[in-house]
Design a protein around this motif. Structure first.
Motif, PDB file in Angstrom:
ATOM      1  N   GLN A  55      48.718  35.011  32.610  1.00 31.32           N
ATOM      2  CA  GLN A  55      49.205  33.805  31.957  1.00 31.32           C
ATOM      3  C   GLN A  55      48.562  32.528  32.478  1.00 31.32           C
ATOM      4  OE1 GLN A  55      51.551  31.365  33.375  1.00 31.32           O
ATOM      5  NE2 GLN A  55      51.416  32.238  35.432  1.00 31.32           N
ATOM      6  N   ARG A  56      47.870  32.621  33.606  1.00 29.38           N
ATOM      7  CA  ARG A  56      47.166  31.443  34.130  1.00 29.38           C
ATOM      8  C   ARG A  56      45.812  31.255  33.461  1.00 29.38           C
ATOM      9  NH1 ARG A  56      48.014  33.262  40.300  1.00 29.38           N
ATOM     10  NH2 ARG A  56      46.435  34.681  39.534  1.00 29.38           N
ATOM     11  N   SER A 234      52.237  30.733  28.796  1.00 17.71           N
ATOM     12  CA  SER A 234      50.819  30.956  28.478  1.00 17.71           C
ATOM     13  C   SER A 234      50.423  30.352  27.137  1.00 17.71           C
ATOM     14  CB  SER A 234      50.506  32.456  28.476  1.00 17.71           C
ATOM     15  OG  SER A 234      50.967  33.086  27.283  1.00 17.71           O
TER      16      SER A 234
END
Length: 259
Positions: A55-56, A234
């Protein structure tokens, strides 16, 4: 050497052969110099175990249809991968999904009725075969080498992650918190022509908030709530991904949907 049954091969795989000491006793694995197989891929399957890391880097969404699956978006349009350079290598320090890392190996059934999974590989990749250099697949006693055992263990863990992902997706559908996704993004130089992306599913935040407290508590205790939040966080990267496409000159002529 007979290929494993393959009515429909998964993404990236063009063929599958079961690995065995009889046919591949002296075979070796070379180094994959690039990721050409990934160059035209805009969406990669993702396991729920990877949500926190992924999600980063990518928007995490779910496929449309009756059996949605999580995917990491490398681009917003078909055939566009914003993380690949012209040399078919990843252009930045980005999280690489396990689905990509296991290629060209995978576990598969040799027969439709079989219960056990066998380690198979895609022979078209070109790095596995009779070669002078590389990592041996079997030792002199026809036993799997440490490298092969490591590959097998990685593929086993991937299958286990797949089962946890299925349980996660089954729970989302049971709770009825998924909705058809739609994201509209406007270019600064063309504010009158928004790009609208559809064809995916996402968690409905309103439905999530309306869940009973005991249900939310259960989701928190079993670790699923943090995965839902990772997915929602995200989505902020949709705009970032859009801007990456602009920078690379890979925008479509007219707005198109994520497929």
């Amino acid at each position: 050497m007979a290929s494993a049954p393959q009515p429909q091969l998964p993404l990236f795989y063009k063929d599958l052969l079961p690995l065995n000491s009889r046919d591949h006793a002296d075979w070796k694995v070379g180094t994959m110099e690039d990721a050409a197989f990934l160059a035209q891929t805009h969406a990669v399957p993702l396991t729920s175990d990877e949500f926190i890391d992924a999600q980063r880097h990518f928007p995490i969404v779910f496929t449309a249809g009756d059996n949605p699956l999580p995917i990491a978006l490398f681009g917003l349009n078909e055939g566009v991968n914003t993380f690949m350079g012209d040399d078919n290598k990843l252009t930045s320090a980005v999280y690489v999904p396990a689905y990509v890392r296991r290629y060209p190996f995978m576990l598969a059934k040799l027969r439709p009725e079989a219960e056990d999974l066998s380690l198979c590989f895609d022979p078209t990749v070109g790095i596995i075969g009779k070669r002078d250099e590389g990592l041996a697949l079997f030792n002199d006693k026809a036993e799997p080498t440490e490298y092969t055992q490591g590959v097998l263990e990685f593929c086993r863990r991937f299958e286990e992650s797949g089962q946890r992902t299925k349980a996660f997706m089954d729970e989302l559908q049971k709770l009825d918190v998924l909705m058809d996704g739609e994201i509209s993004i406007t270019r600064n130089d063309q504010p009158e022509k928004p790009f609208v992306y559809r064809g995916f599913r996402m968690v409905d935040e309103n439905k999530l908030r309306e869940l009973p407290l005991d249900t939310l508590d259960a989701l928190n205790k079993n670790g699923m709530l943090i995965l839902i939040h990772a997915h929602l966080f995200s989505l902020n990267l949709m705009r970032t991904l859009f801007e990456r496409q602009i920078a690379l000159g890979k925008m479509p002529v007219a707005p198109a949907a994520v497929n």
